[in-house]
Design an enzyme around this catalytic site. Structure first.
Site, PDB file in Angstrom:
ATOM      1  N   TYR A  80     -11.509-117.060 -41.903  1.00  0.00           N
ATOM      2  CA  TYR A  80     -11.483-116.585 -40.635  1.00  0.00           C
ATOM      3  C   TYR A  80     -10.566-115.655 -40.380  1.00  0.00           C
ATOM      4  O   TYR A  80      -9.594-115.546 -40.670  1.00  0.00           O
ATOM      5  CB  TYR A  80     -11.664-117.575 -39.639  1.00  0.00           C
ATOM      6  CG  TYR A  80     -10.895-118.735 -39.292  1.00  0.00           C
ATOM      7  CD1 TYR A  80     -11.146-119.924 -38.714  1.00  0.00           C
ATOM      8  CD2 TYR A  80      -9.426-118.707 -39.678  1.00  0.00           C
ATOM      9  CE1 TYR A  80     -10.222-120.995 -38.462  1.00  0.00           C
ATOM     10  CE2 TYR A  80      -8.535-119.797 -39.402  1.00  0.00           C
ATOM     11  CZ  TYR A  80      -9.004-120.788 -38.979  1.00  0.00           C
ATOM     12  OH  TYR A  80      -7.891-121.789 -38.529  1.00  0.00           O
ATOM     13  N   GLU A  81     -10.631-114.895 -39.218  1.00  0.00           N
ATOM     14  CA  GLU A  81      -9.685-113.884 -38.778  1.00  0.00           C
ATOM     15  C   GLU A  81      -9.552-112.922 -39.653  1.00  0.00           C
ATOM     16  O   GLU A  81      -8.489-112.354 -39.841  1.00  0.00           O
ATOM     17  CB  GLU A  81      -8.303-114.571 -38.200  1.00  0.00           C
ATOM     18  CG  GLU A  81      -8.476-115.369 -37.039  1.00  0.00           C
ATOM     19  CD  GLU A  81      -7.111-115.791 -36.441  1.00  0.00           C
ATOM     20  OE1 GLU A  81      -5.890-115.248 -36.727  1.00  0.00           O
ATOM     21  OE2 GLU A  81      -7.102-116.768 -35.650  1.00  0.00           O
ATOM     22  N   GLY A  82     -10.541-112.508 -40.388  1.00  0.00           N
ATOM     23  CA  GLY A  82     -10.543-111.400 -41.473  1.00  0.00           C
ATOM     24  C   GLY A  82     -10.367-112.180 -42.761  1.00  0.00           C
ATOM     25  O   GLY A  82      -9.103-112.751 -43.200  1.00  0.00           O
ATOM     26  N   LYS A 118      -0.637-113.107 -43.185  1.00  0.00           N
ATOM     27  CA  LYS A 118      -2.076-113.809 -42.859  1.00  0.00           C
ATOM     28  C   LYS A 118      -2.863-114.614 -44.302  1.00  0.00           C
ATOM     29  O   LYS A 118      -2.838-115.464 -44.319  1.00  0.00           O
ATOM     30  CB  LYS A 118      -3.038-113.089 -42.319  1.00  0.00           C
ATOM     31  CG  LYS A 118      -4.320-113.627 -41.705  1.00  0.00           C
ATOM     32  CD  LYS A 118      -5.284-113.880 -42.792  1.00  0.00           C
ATOM     33  CE  LYS A 118      -6.376-114.633 -42.085  1.00  0.00           C
ATOM     34  NZ  LYS A 118      -7.628-114.977 -43.230  1.00  0.00           N
ATOM     35  N   GLN A 163      -7.964-108.503 -45.718  1.00  0.00           N
ATOM     36  CA  GLN A 163      -6.503-108.201 -45.453  1.00  0.00           C
ATOM     37  C   GLN A 163      -5.712-107.569 -46.431  1.00  0.00           C
ATOM     38  O   GLN A 163      -5.012-106.747 -46.215  1.00  0.00           O
ATOM     39  CB  GLN A 163      -5.789-109.448 -45.444  1.00  0.00           C
ATOM     40  CG  GLN A 163      -6.268-110.388 -43.957  1.00  0.00           C
ATOM     41  CD  GLN A 163      -5.890-109.851 -42.686  1.00  0.00           C
ATOM     42  OE1 GLN A 163      -4.954-109.100 -42.758  1.00  0.00           O
ATOM     43  NE2 GLN A 163      -6.558-110.235 -41.668  1.00  0.00           N
TER      44      GLN A 163
END
Length: 284
Positions: A136-138, A94, A143
């Site tokens: 976004y998404e962390g 990610k 992460q």
């Protein structure tokens, strides 16, 4: 995969433009008039950096997906092993891939010059589109903290070292392959894995001692460190499988992989100065 997709699109667009845009003279160009800018070493370095980083981000993402698939279909202890591997690689897939999407899109704008800054070529749109992905998404900072605080302890702290051992085996394959063109790749990989191991054990010791703030201070550089080291091994594996890929692997090993040593220093020695300087930022 959004970061990988943007990076690939930016790379393809930049290579095509560099073969069309003409400026200056080049010693290896024998045609009439000015040379396409792809002949200039500085442009080649940018394009090869884009290409190498894109391939690494793709390889890490595919490796993560591969682990997820094997965790789903493998029996017993094998499934547990592959679950740990998927968990380890998820923050890399990610965060590193989306950071690379931004970095590569920025280099794409640079290759296009002033034409990259305006909307006509599409290079600026890729850069703008890439910038949301590390958020976004962390966020990628989160992460990195997840990688250090939750993933390094997997398997009693030994799973990550098993992964590093697999990467080291690829360096050994390069060393014994007798294939032409790898240059100093094996030696560069050896150094990168030594640095990775040292940084990993340092962070694991901080966690064991309860020094979480210091571990978190090194989290972001550590995520890039492990991603670059793993990426060097993945490029080498590609070169071992297909000799046309060796030149890019060597370029990365001899031009970009040295960043790992600097990242290790940030992981190990950066926390105290970060904390001291950070005090001046706090007004709340």
């Amino acid at each position: 995969m959004q970061g990988v997709a943007v990076a690939e699109a930016a790379t393809q667009k930049a290579i095509a433009y560099a073969n069309e845009r003409r400026q200056g003279k080049a010693s290896d160009f024998s045609g009439a008039g000015m040379a396409p800018i792809v002949h200039h070493p500085d442009v080649q370095r940018n394009l090869l950096t884009m290409k190498a980083l894109t391939q690494i981000a793709r390889a890490i993402s595919y490796s993560c997906a591969h682990a997820i698939d094997l965790a789903r279909v493998s029996p017993g202890d094998q499934a547990a092993h592959w679950r740990d591997r998927a968990n380890l690689l998820t923050p890399l897939a990610k965060a590193f891939s989306t950071d690379i999407g931004v970095d590569v899109a920025s280099l794409g704008v640079q290759v296009h010059g002033g034409m990259g800054f305006i909307e006509e070529t599409g290079a600026a749109a890729l850069y703008r589109d890439a910038r949301i992905a590390p958020i976004y998404e962390g966020t990628n900072g989160i992460q990195a903290i997840d990688l250090v605080a939750r993933k390094l302890p997997l398997g009693g702290g030994e799973h990550v070292h098993g992964y590093i051992a697999e990467l080291e085996a690829i360096a050994d394959e390069v060393r014994t392959s007798n294939l032409q063109g790898f240059g100093r790749t094996a030696e560069a990989l050896d150094q990168a894995f030594d640095d990775l191991t040292e940084a990993t054990r340092f962070l694991q010791k901080l966690l064991a001692d309860g020094r979480l703030d210091e571990a978190q201070a090194g989290a972001t550089p550590y995520l890039r460190l492990i991603s670059l080291a793993a990426g060097g091994a993945y490029l080498a594996r590609g070169g071992l499988a297909q000799q046309s890929r060796i030149a890019l692997c060597r370029f990365f090993a001899e031009n970009l992989l040295g960043e790992v040593s600097a990242l290790k220093e940030r992981v190990i020695d950066g926390a105290e100065s970060l904390a001291d300087a950070g005090k001046a930022l706090i007004t709340a």
